[in-house]
Design an enzyme around this catalytic site. Structure first.
Site, PDB file in Angstrom:
ATOM      1  N   CYS A   1       0.847  -1.182   0.000  1.00 41.60           N
ATOM      2  CA  CYS A   1       0.000   0.000   0.000  1.00 41.60           C
ATOM      3  C   CYS A   1       0.885   1.235   0.000  1.00 41.60           C
ATOM      4  O   CYS A   1       2.098   1.145   0.143  1.00 41.60           O
ATOM      5  CB  CYS A   1      -0.836   0.031   1.270  1.00 41.60           C
ATOM      6  SG  CYS A   1      -1.624  -1.544   1.635  1.00 41.60           S
TER       7      CYS A   1
ATOM      8  N   ARG B   1       1.404   2.121  -6.092  1.00 41.38           N
ATOM      9  CA  ARG B   1       1.688   1.079  -5.108  1.00 41.38           C
ATOM     10  C   ARG B   1       0.466   0.225  -4.818  1.00 41.38           C
ATOM     11  O   ARG B   1       0.564  -0.786  -4.119  1.00 41.38           O
ATOM     12  CB  ARG B   1       2.177   1.706  -3.809  1.00 41.38           C
ATOM     13  CG  ARG B   1       3.363   2.614  -3.962  1.00 41.38           C
ATOM     14  CD  ARG B   1       3.747   3.189  -2.629  1.00 41.38           C
ATOM     15  NE  ARG B   1       4.162   2.129  -1.732  1.00 41.38           N
ATOM     16  CZ  ARG B   1       5.410   1.688  -1.620  1.00 41.38           C
ATOM     17  NH1 ARG B   1       6.347   2.215  -2.343  1.00 41.38           N
ATOM     18  NH2 ARG B   1       5.704   0.721  -0.780  1.00 41.38           N
TER      19      ARG B   1
ATOM     20  N   TRP C   1      -3.776  -1.893  -1.398  1.00 36.88           N
ATOM     21  CA  TRP C   1      -3.781  -3.072  -2.252  1.00 36.88           C
ATOM     22  C   TRP C   1      -4.022  -4.239  -1.312  1.00 36.88           C
ATOM     23  O   TRP C   1      -3.187  -4.532  -0.456  1.00 36.88           O
ATOM     24  CB  TRP C   1      -2.451  -3.206  -2.969  1.00 36.88           C
ATOM     25  CG  TRP C   1      -2.453  -4.218  -4.055  1.00 36.88           C
ATOM     26  CD1 TRP C   1      -3.188  -4.223  -5.196  1.00 36.88           C
ATOM     27  CD2 TRP C   1      -1.661  -5.401  -4.106  1.00 36.88           C
ATOM     28  NE1 TRP C   1      -2.904  -5.325  -5.957  1.00 36.88           N
ATOM     29  CE2 TRP C   1      -1.976  -6.059  -5.314  1.00 36.88           C
ATOM     30  CE3 TRP C   1      -0.712  -5.981  -3.253  1.00 36.88           C
ATOM     31  CZ2 TRP C   1      -1.382  -7.267  -5.683  1.00 36.88           C
ATOM     32  CZ3 TRP C   1      -0.125  -7.165  -3.633  1.00 36.88           C
ATOM     33  CH2 TRP C   1      -0.462  -7.801  -4.845  1.00 36.88           C
TER      34      TRP C   1
ATOM     35  N   ASN D   1       1.177  -0.090   6.013  1.00 38.50           N
ATOM     36  CA  ASN D   1       1.590  -0.847   4.829  1.00 38.50           C
ATOM     37  C   ASN D   1       2.421  -2.015   5.329  1.00 38.50           C
ATOM     38  O   ASN D   1       3.409  -1.819   6.013  1.00 38.50           O
ATOM     39  CB  ASN D   1       2.420   0.041   3.895  1.00 38.50           C
ATOM     40  CG  ASN D   1       3.066  -0.750   2.777  1.00 38.50           C
ATOM     41  OD1 ASN D   1       2.552  -1.802   2.387  1.00 38.50           O
ATOM     42  ND2 ASN D   1       4.173  -0.251   2.259  1.00 38.50           N
ATOM     43  N   GLY D   2       1.996  -3.250   5.017  1.00 42.14           N
ATOM     44  CA  GLY D   2       2.731  -4.428   5.461  1.00 42.14           C
ATOM     45  C   GLY D   2       1.763  -5.517   5.885  1.00 42.14           C
ATOM     46  O   GLY D   2       0.558  -5.441   5.585  1.00 42.14           O
TER      47      GLY D   2
ATOM     48  N   GLU E   1      10.693 -11.774 -21.165  1.00 37.79           N
ATOM     49  CA  GLU E   1      10.334 -10.401 -20.834  1.00 37.79           C
ATOM     50  C   GLU E   1       9.242  -9.883 -21.776  1.00 37.79           C
ATOM     51  O   GLU E   1       8.291  -9.233 -21.334  1.00 37.79           O
ATOM     52  CB  GLU E   1      11.588  -9.511 -20.899  1.00 37.79           C
ATOM     53  CG  GLU E   1      11.356  -8.027 -20.701  1.00 37.79           C
ATOM     54  CD  GLU E   1      10.735  -7.661 -19.366  1.00 37.79           C
ATOM     55  OE1 GLU E   1      10.650  -8.520 -18.470  1.00 37.79           O
ATOM     56  OE2 GLU E   1      10.297  -6.493 -19.230  1.00 37.79           O
TER      57      GLU E   1
ATOM     58  N   LYS F   1       5.580  -8.615 -20.476  1.00 38.16           N
ATOM     59  CA  LYS F   1       5.011  -7.299 -20.771  1.00 38.16           C
ATOM     60  C   LYS F   1       3.613  -7.458 -21.363  1.00 38.16           C
ATOM     61  O   LYS F   1       2.684  -6.759 -20.981  1.00 38.16           O
ATOM     62  CB  LYS F   1       5.886  -6.515 -21.766  1.00 38.16           C
ATOM     63  CG  LYS F   1       7.157  -5.921 -21.204  1.00 38.16           C
ATOM     64  CD  LYS F   1       6.974  -4.739 -20.295  1.00 38.16           C
ATOM     65  CE  LYS F   1       6.972  -5.135 -18.853  1.00 38.16           C
ATOM     66  NZ  LYS F   1       8.148  -5.504 -18.184  1.00 38.16           N
TER      67      LYS F   1
ATOM     68  N   GLU G   1       1.027  -8.661 -18.646  1.00 29.85           N
ATOM     69  CA  GLU G   1       0.653  -7.778 -17.553  1.00 29.85           C
ATOM     70  C   GLU G   1      -0.164  -6.583 -18.005  1.00 29.85           C
ATOM     71  O   GLU G   1      -0.992  -6.099 -17.237  1.00 29.85           O
ATOM     72  CB  GLU G   1       1.863  -7.355 -16.698  1.00 29.85           C
ATOM     73  CG  GLU G   1       2.955  -6.612 -17.390  1.00 29.85           C
ATOM     74  CD  GLU G   1       4.153  -6.362 -16.462  1.00 29.85           C
ATOM     75  OE1 GLU G   1       3.978  -6.314 -15.237  1.00 29.85           O
ATOM     76  OE2 GLU G   1       5.271  -6.207 -16.981  1.00 29.85           O
TER      77      GLU G   1
ATOM     78  N   HIS H   1       9.242 -30.162 -26.978  1.00 27.41           N
ATOM     79  CA  HIS H   1       9.028 -31.033 -25.825  1.00 27.41           C
ATOM     80  C   HIS H   1       7.728 -30.683 -25.114  1.00 27.41           C
ATOM     81  O   HIS H   1       7.710 -30.462 -23.908  1.00 27.41           O
ATOM     82  CB  HIS H   1      10.205 -30.939 -24.858  1.00 27.41           C
ATOM     83  CG  HIS H   1      11.510 -31.281 -25.491  1.00 27.41           C
ATOM     84  ND1 HIS H   1      11.855 -32.557 -25.872  1.00 27.41           N
ATOM     85  CD2 HIS H   1      12.558 -30.498 -25.880  1.00 27.41           C
ATOM     86  CE1 HIS H   1      13.049 -32.556 -26.434  1.00 27.41           C
ATOM     87  NE2 HIS H   1      13.499 -31.314 -26.456  1.00 27.41           N
TER      88      HIS H   1
ATOM     89  N   LYS I   1       3.088  -1.701  -8.136  1.00 28.59           N
ATOM     90  CA  LYS I   1       4.436  -1.439  -8.624  1.00 28.59           C
ATOM     91  C   LYS I   1       5.516  -2.196  -7.861  1.00 28.59           C
ATOM     92  O   LYS I   1       6.297  -2.925  -8.431  1.00 28.59           O
ATOM     93  CB  LYS I   1       4.715   0.054  -8.581  1.00 28.59           C
ATOM     94  CG  LYS I   1       6.094   0.452  -9.097  1.00 28.59           C
ATOM     95  CD  LYS I   1       6.201   0.280 -10.586  1.00 28.59           C
ATOM     96  CE  LYS I   1       7.599   0.572 -11.089  1.00 28.59           C
ATOM     97  NZ  LYS I   1       7.777   0.087 -12.458  1.00 28.59           N
TER      98      LYS I   1
END
Lengths: 593, 391
Positions: free
Chosen positions: A2, A27, A71, A97-98, A466, A470, A473, A489, A588
């Site tokens: 958060c 965040r 969040w 936050n935590g 990568e 991208k 997300e 395979h 983030k």
């Protein structure tokens, strides 16, 4: 995870808190709220974005307040679960936050003592604990409450009876910022850059107390001297400047990021500085990271093995924490954009305990990672707002190139030719950006599919990962990065006309085998989009579509290829009308394990 | 007047190859894009509310001036998707403008004094200027201080007074923009319907970039105004005279001789033994090798010049890699742009990302397209299209 903010000063707190919360939304943004104190605490919160709260909330008078953008971890996003949380009397408000790991036990205990809980959050135990210990001194009460708490936290406490804010941290980021007859507390620097650029960082276990014109930091009960850092970013760095999304703005900043990273390189200062990272007896590298940074780590592994001929391991920090095998004479490099990634921090602490040399590569000055590591190399990306990392990734690659090039074994000849190539990179990346129109057309077509494979080999295998990340997300298309040789395979079963394959090529010894792999894929009916260097005629005969990037040495091909894939993902997401800067379910910096 | 609309959407076809990947307003003069000079002049006049009409390659403008905060202004962007004309461009800004506002071209060099000339006039008004070659501009006929008529690029000029493209308007202008695509057409219509458009003549700086070599003349005009400043590292034995500005993290090695006005960007490596003469601008991240001499030229970002080059009256765009012993000297030359022949004294005009081999000789007036490759020891002349390969 958060974002939290606190203000005390001579101005009305409400507009300042809301503005800062807007800057903290990267965040987390599933709910938000503020509390302002004036003859009692008034709280306004809901499971909505900051902009919406701004429009709907009434005016709250008062010059001290706290705010939170959330969040969800414990308890779904809802008005009740949104912060700030209050004690029974409504005189103490807390933002947090935590994660509090022993909250169930504390909650049962406090309920037994008569405290009334209203939400499902772990946070709510904090105001009630402070209420329990409050006998006229907020700071002592907070310290006592934190004694009972296990887990991670950055908190700000507001109480009606005292004109001050109290902050504390353990494993979650928090800073204090100094203004003129006003002071701030925030999760990070960009939140308060509109108002001040003078910052004090808190260490784990510190308790900070701010009033309108004073700040005080205590460590284990005794006051410590504070060190004020001057921040050189401007607020403009954190704005969109004409672009529709932060992500596109940040993609476009990459030539400058590369040029900035190169600064100091010609004078030899940067090179000398980097050379000191290599102690004589280092015979192996371990690179740890999560998410996009992990892909930089994988590319670093290829670089290290090719340039330095030493064994290099790249590990996901979140997995490494459950392995027991550790190495001596190894330089451990931790890559984290925010410097606050919980898994990476945990791995760093573990490595330090066994005596490994640790080197952090991070974008945030004064972040926790930089304080744990023996040495830190800062990426020169500037603040990155888009949840999907772009320029910070390129900046991480640049630091890795330079670190490898500073190794004494590299030799003058190789160093010269690489330096020459490196100097041309900003222009090569600019050319990829100049080709945006064509890339956008390809993206438009790709946006119709639900599954897309990205394949590569050697140093471009991590680039495939990568590129796929991208795409996932921000566009919510299922992108899967795969080592080209591994497709047969298993994943062959998934290929067909509704699953296009993006193949990454580089002018090295993986080129021929890639051509073979591409033919195999084509035989299964998938359309092939090749990403390759200009003038590659062989591929034109095989691939359905070819997207070109400027010619660079194979070792630098991940930079230009990644930028092209960033644009591809961006325009695919735009075509699908996705909320590009704030994708669903993502935040983030991931400060929980 | 508190607000200005800057028209920055155009491409500038005649300025190719330099405008292939950037809009005309982003051409660099003395280390800064032309547009930035316009914005800075407005800021100096206290006009900080700026609407930028962008179109062609607009990302480059976003990357350069951004939100305007660094320049002390607030920029709002509007997009003109197709570059149909100046009146059409202005119409895109309709929703964003106040009752009264200035309109300026973003691709002209405009001083704060020039803007001050217009501020005292009541809109609608325009700024005019006497020039030597009126035929390439809109020639203005005046009756006292009112405009009678504007004739675009006439065959014969009735006067040498031309339209600068700098206007002060009220929102009334939007009522007259119908099918007209350019502002002079709209003004002619307004005048025909009996509205007064005032004019004022200025003798302050207003310069246009129409052809590639105009970059050089503007550069030599602007450079003497840039104050000397020293960043980076200047090694012993280097000699810097006059107005020389060196960016941070640049290294000037021993025995370089730099005679201002000269601007050098950040992160460059110059010399040893390089000679940079007036009036030269050098971008960021540029390498200039030993025994190279550069005179009255503009060198873009990320360029690398090998040892022993001689470069005079030339423009070398972003990212070109030039090996040793390249020669570009300046003589009177015939240069063809869009079927027009121009006789100018100029060296070489090199597009971006070119690769030039050792010992290449560029004849005066050569224009080399972007991404061209020239092998060693070739002599090049005339006009080479983009992606030319000379072997």
């Amino acid at each position: 995870m958060c974002g939290i903010i606190g203000y005390i000063g001579s101005r009305q707190a409400q507009p300042i808190l809301l503005n800062c919360l807007g800057r903290l939304e990267y965040r987390g943004y599933d709910s938000c709220g503020i509390a302002v104190s004036e003859h009692g605490i008034n709280v306004c919160k809901d499971a909505i974005r900051v902009e919406a709260l701004k429009k709907t909330m009434p005016r709250l008078n008062g010059t001290a307040g706290i705010g939170h953008t959330r969040w969800a971890t414990h308890g779904a996003p809802s008005l009740i679960n949104a912060h700030p949380h209050l004690d029974c009397s409504g005189k103490i408000a807390v933002v947090h936050n935590g994660i509090i790991t022993n909250y169930q036990k504390l909650r049962d205990q406090l309920t037994g003592e008569g405290h009334q809980f209203v939400s499902e959050t772990d946070t709510e135990v904090i105001p009630h604990l402070i209420e329990k210990y409050y006998h006229g001194n907020l700071e002592t009460a907070v310290a006592a409450a934190l004694n009972d708490i296990e887990g991670s936290y950055a908190i700000i406490v507001l109480a009606t009876d005292e004109p001050k804010l109290v902050a504390a941290r353990k494993d979650s980021p928090i800073i204090i910022s100094l203004g003129d007859r006003e002071n701030f507390i925030a999760s990070d620097v960009p939140a308060i850059l509109d108002y001040s650029n003078r910052v004090v960082y808190l260490e784990d276990g510190d308790i900070g107390v701010i009033t309108t014109d004073s700040i005080k930091v205590s460590r284990r009960g005794s006051e410590v001297a504070t060190k004020v850092h001057q921040i050189s970013w401007t607020v403009e760095d954190a704005q969109k400047a004409g672009y529709e999304h932060f992500m596109l703005k940040e993609i476009h900043e990459q030539p400058k990021v590369i040029r900035d990273t190169l600064a100091g390189w010609v004078s030899g200062e940067a090179l000398e500085d980097l050379a000191t990272m290599w102690a004589d007896d280092i015979n192996a590298l371990l690179i740890l990271a999560c998410g996009t940074s992990y892909h930089a780590a994988l590319i670093g592994k290829q670089m290290g093995q090719e340039l330095l001929k030493i064994p290099v391991r790249a590990e996901l920090a979140s997995e490494f924490n459950y392995s027991t095998q550790l190495l001596d004479r190894t330089l451990a490099i931790a890559i984290t954009q925010s410097g606050e990634t919980a898994d990476t921090l945990k791995a760093m602490k573990k490595l330090k305990e066994v005596g490994c040399q640790t080197l952090a590569i991070t974008n945030v000055v004064g972040s926790t990672a930089s304080r744990i590591a023996d040495r830190t190399l800062y990426t020169r990306a500037g603040p990155e707002i888009s949840v999907a990392a772009t320029k910070s990734f390129t900046a991480q690659l640049m630091v890795l190139y330079q670190l490898m090039m500073a190794h004494p074994e590299i030799g003058a000849r190789k160093l010269n030719s690489m330096t020459k190539e490196l100097r041309q990179l900003p222009n090569k990346v600019q050319q990829v950006l100049d080709n945006e129109g064509e890339t956008a057309q390809y993206a438009q077509e790709l946006s119709r599919y639900e599954n897309i494979f990205y394949i590569g080999r050697g140093i471009n295998f991590p680039v495939a990962l990568e590129g796929a990340l991208k795409l996932k997300e921000i566009s919510y298309i299922h992108g899967e990065g795969y080592a080209a040789g591994e497709l047969k395979h298993g994943p062959f079963a998934l290929l067909g006309s509704d699953t296009p394959v993006i193949a990454l090529l580089a002018p090295d010894d993986t080129y021929e085998p890639m051509l073979t792999n591409i033919k195999e894929v084509k035989a299964r009916g998938s359309a092939i989009i090749a990403l390759t260097r200009e003038g590659d005629e062989d591929i034109e005969k095989i691939a359905d579509k070819v997207l070109t990037v400027p010619q660079v040495e194979a070792i630098f091909s991940p930079v230009v290829n990644t930028v092209a894939l960033q644009l591809l993902a961006y325009y695919a997401a735009r075509e699908r009308d996705c909320p590009i800067d704030f994708p669903r379910n993502l935040a983030k910096s991931v400060t929980v394990e | 007047m508190k607000q200005a609309v800057i028209l920055a959407a155009g491409e500038g076809q005649r300025l190719r190859p330099f405008t292939a990947t950037k809009p005309k307003v982003m051409l660099t003069i003395a280390g800064k894009p032309i547009l930035q000079y316009v914005v800075e002049s407005l800021a100096r006049r206290g006009i900080r509310n700026i609407v930028l009409v962008v179109g062609y390659r607009r990302q480059q403008i976003f990357d350069s001036v951004g939100s305007g905060e660094e320049l002390g202004v607030e920029i709002t962007y509007v997009t003109q998707e197709k570059q149909l004309g100046t009146a059409h461009a202005l119409a895109q800004a309709k929703a964003k403008v106040d009752k009264e506002f200035l309109v300026l071209p973003g691709d002209n060099l405009i001083d704060a004094d020039t803007i001050a000339c217009l501020e005292s006039l009541t809109p609608d008004a325009m700024l005019v200027k006497r020039v030597d070659n009126p035929l390439r501009y809109g020639v203005v006929t005046l009756a006292e201080s009112a405009v009678k008529d504007i004739t675009e690029k006439p065959k014969e000029a009735a006067s040498n007074i031309v339209n600068t493209g700098i206007y002060a308007f009220t929102r009334k202008i939007f009522d007259f923009i119908e099918s007209e695509l350019d502002i002079p057409d709209v003004l002619n219509k307004m005048i025909a319907q009996g509205h007064q458009v005032r004019a004022r003549e200025t003798d302050s700086t207003w310069l246009d970039v129409a052809y590639p070599w105009d970059i050089l003349s503007l550069n030599s005009i602007v450079l003497p105004r840039i104050p000397a400043s020293l960043g980076g590292i200047i090694e012993t034995g280097a000699s810097l005279k006059g107005l020389v500005s060196v960016g941070k993290d640049t290294v000037i090695r021993s025995n370089c001789y730099i005679s201002g006005p000269v601007v050098i960007g950040t992160g460059c490596e110059i010399g040893p033994n390089a000679c940079i003469l007036p009036a030269t601008s050098i971008g960021n991240n540029v390498v200039i090798s030993p025994f190279t001499e550069i005179k009255n030229s503009v060198i873009g970002n990320d360029v690398s010049l090998g040892p022993g080059c001689f470069i005079q009256d030339s423009v070398i765009d972003r990212g070109s890699i030039i090996e040793g012993q390249f020669t570009a000297f300046s003589r009177q030359a015939e240069v063809k742009i869009d079927d027009e022949h121009h006789s100018v004294s100029v060296g070489a005009m090199l597009g971006e990302d070119c690769q030039i081999g050792s010992g290449v000789v560029a004849q005066s007036g050569v224009v080399v397209g972007n991404h061209s490759q020239i092998q060693a020891l070739k002599i090049i002349s005339g006009r080479l299209p983009d992606r030319s390969l000379v072997i």
